[in-house]
Each structure stands twice: as C-alpha cells, then as structure tokens.
Design an enzyme around this catalytic site. Structure first.
Site, PDB file in Angstrom:
ATOM      1  N   TYR A 134     -20.066 123.560  69.568  1.00  0.00           N
ATOM      2  CA  TYR A 134     -20.798 124.229  70.646  1.00  0.00           C
ATOM      3  C   TYR A 134     -19.972 125.405  71.119  1.00  0.00           C
ATOM      4  O   TYR A 134     -18.759 125.294  71.323  1.00  0.00           O
ATOM      5  CB  TYR A 134     -21.025 123.252  71.805  1.00  0.00           C
ATOM      6  N   ASP A 173     -12.522 129.129  69.033  1.00  0.00           N
ATOM      7  CA  ASP A 173     -13.082 128.869  70.350  1.00  0.00           C
ATOM      8  C   ASP A 173     -12.206 127.806  71.003  1.00  0.00           C
ATOM      9  O   ASP A 173     -12.383 126.611  70.762  1.00  0.00           O
ATOM     10  CB  ASP A 173     -14.537 128.415  70.230  1.00  0.00           C
ATOM     11  N   LYS A 216     -12.619 127.388  80.965  1.00  0.00           N
ATOM     12  CA  LYS A 216     -12.260 126.103  81.560  1.00  0.00           C
ATOM     13  C   LYS A 216     -10.873 126.098  82.244  1.00  0.00           C
ATOM     14  O   LYS A 216     -10.767 126.577  83.362  1.00  0.00           O
ATOM     15  CB  LYS A 216     -12.427 124.993  80.516  1.00  0.00           C
TER      16      LYS A 216
HETATM   17  C1  PLP Z   1     -17.646 124.747  77.531  1.00  0.00           C
HETATM   18  C2  PLP Z   1     -17.556 125.464  76.240  1.00  0.00           C
HETATM   19  C3  PLP Z   1     -18.077 126.763  76.074  1.00  0.00           C
HETATM   20  C4  PLP Z   1     -18.907 127.425  77.114  1.00  0.00           C
HETATM   21  O1  PLP Z   1     -18.232 127.665  78.303  1.00  0.00           O
HETATM   22  P1  PLP Z   1     -19.094 127.867  79.656  1.00  0.00           P
HETATM   23  O2  PLP Z   1     -18.054 128.224  80.672  1.00  0.00           O
HETATM   24  O3  PLP Z   1     -19.798 126.572  79.898  1.00  0.00           O
HETATM   25  O4  PLP Z   1     -20.046 128.975  79.387  1.00  0.00           O
HETATM   26  C5  PLP Z   1     -17.838 127.410  74.890  1.00  0.00           C
HETATM   27  N1  PLP Z   1     -17.136 126.829  73.905  1.00  0.00           N
HETATM   28  C6  PLP Z   1     -16.625 125.592  74.015  1.00  0.00           C
HETATM   29  C7  PLP Z   1     -15.823 125.013  72.902  1.00  0.00           C
HETATM   30  C8  PLP Z   1     -16.843 124.860  75.179  1.00  0.00           C
HETATM   31  O5  PLP Z   1     -16.393 123.605  75.262  1.00  0.00           O
END
Ligand code: PLP
Length: 426
Positions: free
Chosen positions: A146, A241, A269
């Site tokens: 994701y 990511d 995060k």
């Molecule tokens: C949470 C997450 C996102 C998206 O971040 P948001 O701040 O919710 O837009 C993208 N990539 C990964 C791996 C994530 O866990």
C-alpha cells in the site's frame, strides 16, 4: 461487546450523519472485524481511553507514528512553544531545514528532501518525479503493498504476476492503472521478467522494503537486491516507501540495514510525531528536478508546517538520544514468543511475522511471505479475536492485514496484561 459502549455508539451515529461511513479513513469503521468503532477521548503513553471511559493498551499507535508513546511531554512542549508563535505562514521557516537536515543525515541515499503533508503525497511526489526524471510512464508495484491512496497505486492483482493492472477503486481510470505493473512480493524472478518485458518503459519500482500493509512481511534480501540491480541496469528509479519503516526499525531508513540504497525514499508517520507530514527525498541530481529548480511540479499550502515539523524534530531528536531500537526489537521478539505460546495454549492456529518493533499475528499456518499466502489467513478468526481483545482492554489493528507496533511506552505490565487476555480466549 461487554464493556460500556453507550457514548461510542451515540458518537458513531452522529458521525454517520455528517461523515461518509462516520469515519475519515475507511479502516476506522472496524468493518473487516465486524465491530462498531470506538471513539477516542484521550491517550497517554501506550494507552487509549474511549468516550465510555474504557482503557486500552494500544498496539496500533495511530498506524505507526507514536513510537515514543502518546502525548510524550518532550514532543508536546516544543510543539506548544512553536504553536504560540503562529501555526502556518506559507513562507519558509528555519525549522523546515532543521528537519530536512536530520533526515538527510540519517539516510545515506537522501541528499535533499521535500516535505509534504502526508505519506500519500510523498508517494505521489516520488512517482511524478520518477516519471519526470526518466521520461517514462510505467511503475512496478507489488501485490499487497500500500502506498497511500494515489490513483496509480490503487491497483491490485488480477491473477498472478505480470498482469496489467485493473483499478481496485472506482474513480481510478483504466488509462492510469494500465501503467502499473503488478508483481508478487518477494518474487525476484517475476521482477526480472517484468523488466525483460517492459525494459526501457519502466520509470520506477516502488516497494515497502518491509511490507506492513498486508500484515508484516519480511523481504528476502535477495529480492531487494534484485530490485536494486534491475533498476540500475535499466536506468529505472528504485523507490523505497519507508512511510512505516522510516525511523521505526532504526534511526533512519531500513535500507541501511539491508545495505541497499534507494533512489527515492518516501517518509511519513514517525517523522511527524503524530502530526500530518510526509517527505520525499533522494539524490540531489534527482530531487533538483522538482520545481522551482526543475520542471516537475509539486506544491502544498501546509507543506513544512511549523507545528508538524516541530513535532518531527522533537521525535527524531528523542529517538536519536534514546536509541531504543535494539531494546524495542528484543522486547518485541520476546513478546511475540509469549503471544505464540499463549495462542498455542488456547488452540489458536497462527503465524507471527516480526521485524524490530513491527509484527503481525496471522491466523493461519503460514509461512506468510506474499499477498497470496497472507490472504489464506482466517479473517473470521481474526475478527473474533480482535473483539475478544478489545473487550479485555487491548486495541489491535482492526484488520488482519495490518502491522502491529510496540512503542517505547509499553511496559512489562502492558505486555503481560495482553498475554493474560489471550489466555482468557474464548
Ligand atoms: C500509511 C502509508 C502511506 C500513506 O500515508 P498517509 O499519511 O496515510 O497518506 C503510504 N505508504 C505506506 C507504506 C504507508 O504505510
């Protein structure tokens, strides 16, 4: 559920009236565990309190950011100070450079970083930049990873490897999704095949270097290594990511541990310490393609917001000072073993994947190493388990396919309580 739910129920009814589904992010609705959401009143350390006064030990931690625990004084104090001076200017502040410098110093492959307001935006920026930089359109993405709700990334598997993507949400044009090439996670051979087939059309490979969004899946180092080799060979960019893994598994990115440098790194995060933030960083030669030095457009009214940035700086400084990673990993490993023992005692079939302070209890025999094996899990068993734990004061992610987290604030008592709650199953 046996604990008081009167206020939670009332607040959800009110929310449903004005907010689609009553929530501002779908998983919060607890649908995949067949429960009604709880509404949080406050949090401190590893604990949450809901609107009915029920207390929970929190293993979700706002989906990862709260590695220091909730409402940490040393994060809140500087935030309050900054806030008192104003909350947004839309003009540069020295604080932004302070956070950017810390990120660049912590991650070897990052010379420059652009701050944004969410992980989704970080990914959006990375993908556009990769396309602009390479002049190519196609992106290789792994099934079950994701990357936020970016159009091009909302694409799941059709059947097996190398199928061209079909959008997994209405509203994502097929013409977008067709540029996304899906490959199974941990499948180096499929990656090589995808490159052989599409060669000079691939702008980038994007990957969660440790997957968290189909539950935690640890990569084979050879798999990540193949991504690096193929990207270099085909002049495509490798995007890590690290929105979850950044500053979660060590101070910096997980790429250091694996000895692999990404071309672009997405963060979010933890670097916002509980405030909305994201970041996209990489080598200066790539990053300078972003406007205003380059032609790839990217912007944000609240990007580098001083309050969020202050929380990020305070969080990173504390993490650097405490260096909690080794201890957190050891505690988590012990805790996972204790959970496994307790689950065996009560006869719950499970597989636990863990790396550092991120882990997932899959309700199945395992091993779980990709989307296909993750989705053999018994989601009905997970739903029942989630509700049982909630009733016993333990808040787990409200879906089987999510990462669980430990924070510096979880005490031996918290972990023990959790084990005892498992023992009381069913
Ligand atoms: C949470 C997450 C996102 C998206 O971040 P948001 O701040 O919710 O837009 C993208 N990539 C990964 C791996 C994530 O866990």
């Amino acid at each position: 559920m046996t604990r008081p739910q009167k206020n939670n129920t009332r607040l959800f009814k009110q929310a449903e009236k004005y907010i689609p589904g009553g929530v501002n992010s779908p998983v919060r609705a607890f649908k995949s565990v067949g429960a009604r959401p709880i509404f949080i009143d406050r949090a401190k350390g590893a604990h949450l309190w809901d609107a009915d006064g029920n207390q929970y030990i929190d293993f979700c931690l706002s989906w990862g950011p709260m590695i220091l625990g909730h409402a940490h004084k040393d994060v809140l104090d500087p935030v309050k100070k900054v806030m008192a001076k104003g909350t947004s200017y839309g003009i540069p502040t020295a604080l932004e450079t302070e956070l950017a410098r810390r990120i660049c110093q912590a991650i070897k492959s990052v010379d420059k970083v652009r701050l944004v307001s969410s992980g989704t935006e970080a990914v959006m920026t990375a993908i556009r930049l990769a396309r602009g930089f390479t002049g190519r359109d196609k992106i290789i993405k792994f099934v079950g990873c994701y990357h936020g709700h970016v159009d091009h990334m909302l694409v799941q598997a059709g059947s097996g490897a190398l199928t061209l993507g079909a959008p997994s949400s209405p509203g994502v044009p097929k013409d977008f999704a067709k540029h996304t090439i899906l490959v199974p996670y941990n499948d180096a051979e499929a990656v090589t095949k995808a490159f052989d087939k599409h060669q000079d059309k691939i702008a980038a490979v994007i990957v969660e270097p440790v997957a968290g969004n189909m539950g935690v899946i640890v990569p084979d180092r050879a798999f990540l290594k193949t991504l690096r080799t193929q990207c270099t060979k085909n002049k495509s960019l490798l995007i890590f990511d690290e929105v979850i893994t950044g500053f979660r598994l060590g101070y910096g990115g997980v790429q250091k541990g694996f000895g692999i440098d990404a071309d672009l790194t997405c963060l979010g995060k933890i670097i916002g310490g509980g405030f909305p933030i994201g970041a996209c960083g990489g080598k200066a030669a790539i990053m300078d393609h972003l406007a205003p030095t380059g032609q790839v457009y990217q912007a944000g009214t609240l990007s580098g917001n001083p309050v969020c940035v202050a929380a990020g700086i305070a969080t990173l400084d504390l993490l650097k000072q405490l260096n909690p990673y080794r201890q957190l990993a050891a505690t988590t490993a012990q805790f996972c073993q204790a959970m496994s023992n307790a689950l065996n005692e009560v006869g719950l079939c499970h597989t636990i994947n863990q790396m550092g302070s991120m882990f997932t209890v899959f309700f199945g025999t395992g091993p779980v190493r990709d989307y296909t094996t993750a989705t053999t899990s018994d989601t009905a068993a997970y739903a029942a388990f989630f509700k049982h734990m909630l009733d016993h004061g333990v808040y787990l992610p409200p879906s089987q396919y999510e990462a669980w987290f430990l924070s510096c604030a979880h005490s031996a008592r918290d972990l023990n309580h959790t084990i005892q709650a498992i023992r009381q199953w069913p």
